[in-house]
Design a protein around this motif. Structure first.
Motif, mmCIF file in Angstrom:
data_model
loop_
_atom_site.group_PDB
_atom_site.id
_atom_site.type_symbol
_atom_site.label_atom_id
_atom_site.label_comp_id
_atom_site.label_asym_id
_atom_site.label_seq_id
_atom_site.Cartn_x
_atom_site.Cartn_y
_atom_site.Cartn_z
ATOM 1 N N ALA A 36 -4.428 34.722 14.820
ATOM 2 C CA ALA A 36 -4.183 35.645 15.924
ATOM 3 C C ALA A 36 -4.104 34.853 17.217
ATOM 4 C CB ALA A 36 -5.291 36.680 16.014
ATOM 5 N N THR A 37 -3.042 35.087 17.964
ATOM 6 C CA THR A 37 -2.911 34.516 19.290
ATOM 7 C C THR A 37 -3.304 35.594 20.283
ATOM 8 O OG1 THR A 37 -1.112 33.094 18.536
ATOM 9 C CG2 THR A 37 -1.332 33.403 20.919
ATOM 10 N N VAL A 38 -4.316 35.318 21.069
ATOM 11 C CA VAL A 38 -4.818 36.280 22.055
ATOM 12 C C VAL A 38 -4.258 35.869 23.411
ATOM 13 C CG1 VAL A 38 -6.852 37.342 23.083
ATOM 14 C CG2 VAL A 38 -6.911 36.597 20.687
ATOM 15 N N LEU A 39 -3.456 36.749 23.991
ATOM 16 C CA LEU A 39 -2.770 36.446 25.245
ATOM 17 C C LEU A 39 -3.415 37.183 26.403
ATOM 18 C CD1 LEU A 39 0.809 36.908 23.778
ATOM 19 C CD2 LEU A 39 -0.405 34.750 24.128
ATOM 20 N N SER A 40 -3.497 36.497 27.533
ATOM 21 C CA SER A 40 -4.030 37.089 28.754
ATOM 22 C C SER A 40 -3.242 36.529 29.924
ATOM 23 C CB SER A 40 -5.515 36.751 28.918
ATOM 24 O OG SER A 40 -5.978 37.184 30.179
ATOM 25 N N THR A 46 -11.758 33.861 25.474
ATOM 26 C CA THR A 46 -12.806 33.324 24.612
ATOM 27 C C THR A 46 -13.307 34.474 23.760
ATOM 28 O OG1 THR A 46 -14.455 33.759 26.317
ATOM 29 C CG2 THR A 46 -13.512 31.539 26.257
ATOM 30 N N GLY A 47 -14.154 34.197 22.800
ATOM 31 C CA GLY A 47 -14.685 35.239 21.922
ATOM 32 C C GLY A 47 -14.238 35.002 20.497
ATOM 33 N N SER A 48 -14.108 36.066 19.729
ATOM 34 C CA SER A 48 -13.731 35.922 18.319
ATOM 35 C C SER A 48 -12.768 37.028 17.913
ATOM 36 C CB SER A 48 -14.972 35.941 17.423
ATOM 37 O OG SER A 48 -15.632 37.180 17.534
ATOM 38 N N VAL A 49 -12.106 36.807 16.787
ATOM 39 C CA VAL A 49 -11.178 37.769 16.197
ATOM 40 C C VAL A 49 -11.627 38.012 14.762
ATOM 41 C CG1 VAL A 49 -8.797 38.206 15.476
ATOM 42 C CG2 VAL A 49 -9.248 37.035 17.649
ATOM 43 N N THR A 60 -13.532 36.022 9.998
ATOM 44 C CA THR A 60 -13.633 36.011 11.459
ATOM 45 C C THR A 60 -13.432 34.587 11.951
ATOM 46 O OG1 THR A 60 -15.169 37.874 11.462
ATOM 47 C CG2 THR A 60 -15.150 36.493 13.428
ATOM 48 N N GLY A 61 -12.690 34.446 13.054
ATOM 49 C CA GLY A 61 -12.481 33.131 13.646
ATOM 50 C C GLY A 61 -12.700 33.167 15.142
ATOM 51 N N ASP A 62 -13.190 32.071 15.684
ATOM 52 C CA ASP A 62 -13.394 31.943 17.126
ATOM 53 C C ASP A 62 -12.070 31.623 17.812
ATOM 54 O OD1 ASP A 62 -16.137 32.431 17.022
ATOM 55 O OD2 ASP A 62 -16.574 30.314 16.631
ATOM 56 N N VAL A 63 -11.885 32.159 19.021
ATOM 57 C CA VAL A 63 -10.683 31.880 19.805
ATOM 58 C C VAL A 63 -10.838 30.511 20.458
ATOM 59 C CG1 VAL A 63 -9.209 32.634 21.712
ATOM 60 C CG2 VAL A 63 -10.306 34.337 20.231
ATOM 61 N N VAL A 64 -9.922 29.601 20.142
ATOM 62 C CA VAL A 64 -9.891 28.266 20.723
ATOM 63 C C VAL A 64 -8.452 28.021 21.164
ATOM 64 C CG1 VAL A 64 -10.222 25.802 20.310
ATOM 65 C CG2 VAL A 64 -11.729 27.463 19.191
ATOM 66 N N VAL A 82 -2.595 43.944 7.864
ATOM 67 C CA VAL A 82 -3.687 43.120 8.368
ATOM 68 C C VAL A 82 -3.892 43.473 9.838
ATOM 69 C CG1 VAL A 82 -4.464 40.762 8.842
ATOM 70 C CG2 VAL A 82 -3.104 41.245 6.791
ATOM 71 N N THR A 83 -5.096 43.850 10.191
ATOM 72 C CA THR A 83 -5.434 44.149 11.581
ATOM 73 C C THR A 83 -6.358 43.064 12.101
ATOM 74 O OG1 THR A 83 -5.258 46.527 11.183
ATOM 75 C CG2 THR A 83 -6.461 45.841 13.156
ATOM 76 N N ALA A 84 -5.990 42.509 13.254
ATOM 77 C CA ALA A 84 -6.833 41.510 13.908
ATOM 78 C C ALA A 84 -7.449 42.174 15.130
ATOM 79 C CB ALA A 84 -6.011 40.301 14.316
ATOM 80 N N ASP A 85 -8.765 42.247 15.166
ATOM 81 C CA ASP A 85 -9.479 42.836 16.289
ATOM 82 C C ASP A 85 -10.108 41.731 17.128
ATOM 83 O OD1 ASP A 85 -8.977 45.524 15.717
ATOM 84 O OD2 ASP A 85 -10.704 45.655 14.370
ATOM 85 N N TYR A 86 -9.587 41.592 18.347
ATOM 86 C CA TYR A 86 -10.192 40.663 19.310
ATOM 87 C C TYR A 86 -11.329 41.419 19.968
ATOM 88 C CZ TYR A 86 -10.846 38.021 23.629
ATOM 89 O OH TYR A 86 -11.387 37.333 24.679
ATOM 90 N N SER A 87 -12.523 40.857 19.886
ATOM 91 C CA SER A 87 -13.715 41.551 20.366
ATOM 92 C C SER A 87 -13.811 41.595 21.883
ATOM 93 C CB SER A 87 -14.960 40.874 19.802
ATOM 94 O OG SER A 87 -15.013 39.523 20.250
ATOM 95 N N GLY A 88 -13.002 40.791 22.561
ATOM 96 C CA GLY A 88 -13.155 40.683 24.000
ATOM 97 C C GLY A 88 -14.330 39.783 24.302
#
Length: 181
Positions: A36-40, A46-49, A60-64, A82-88
């Motif tokens: 998962a690519t978390v865009l802002s 930071t956080g996890s997905v 679960t993986g950490d955002v790096v 497949v659903t990827a939930d970014y926890s924020g």
């Protein structure tokens, strides 16, 4: 007063999550890398997905560097969402989620094939019976599908398996270098 309070406590930036799986199609029990690519629009999230298929957590993986990855072998058979939930990362980033499709096919089963040609000695132009028996290594599955006899680049005959066996009757090819497969 509300505007002043809002200015002192700005809302965390929004995020979006783009999901991929590698491979996009796998056999049941095969290893799948979830990404998962978390865009802002602001700084790097930071956080996890956490990756889900239905109500089942895959990993679960950490955002790096904006990306979270993890691997699992537990995907269920079928076409999975497949659903990827970014926890924020409250109060820095708002959570987000995204989806991707993963296709999981039945597991591969190792087989053994025994092929015969009857009679075993023939002259060019003679008709022979080509037979094959396919057995599963596990012993509990009955192979299905098609068997094809090929001599060099010549397609001699093909047949569907019935209870793991089958045969065809065809003219033997002219001798060429190579073997029947």
């Amino acid at each position: 007063a509300d505007q002043a309070a809002h200015a002192d406590n700005p809302l965390p930036p929004g995020t979006s999550t783009v999901v991929t799986t590698f491979p996009a199609t796998t056999n049941q029990g095969g290893s799948v890398e979830y990404s998962a690519t978390v865009l802002s629009a602001s700084e790097a999230p930071t956080g996890s997905v956490t990756f889900w298929i239905g109500a089942v957590q895959m990993c679960t993986g950490d955002v790096v560097n904006d990306v979270a990855t993890c691997t699992s072998i537990d995907a269920p058979l079928g076409t999975d969402t497949v659903t990827a939930d970014y926890s924020g990362d409250s109060p820095t980033f708002n959570p987000s989620s995204g989806t991707a499709t993963l296709t999981v096919t039945p597991p591969l089963i190792l087989t053994t094939t025994v092929a015969t040609v009857t009679p075993s000695t023939v002259t060019s132009g003679s008709y022979v019976t080509y037979s094959a028996t396919v057995t599963a290594a596990s012993g509990d599955a009955v192979p299905i599908g098609t068997v094809q006899f090929i001599y060099g680049s010549i397609n001699i005959c093909r047949f569907g398996l019935v209870n793991g066996s089958g045969s065809c009757y065809a003219q033997a090819p002219d001798p060429i270098s190579g073997s029947t497969t």
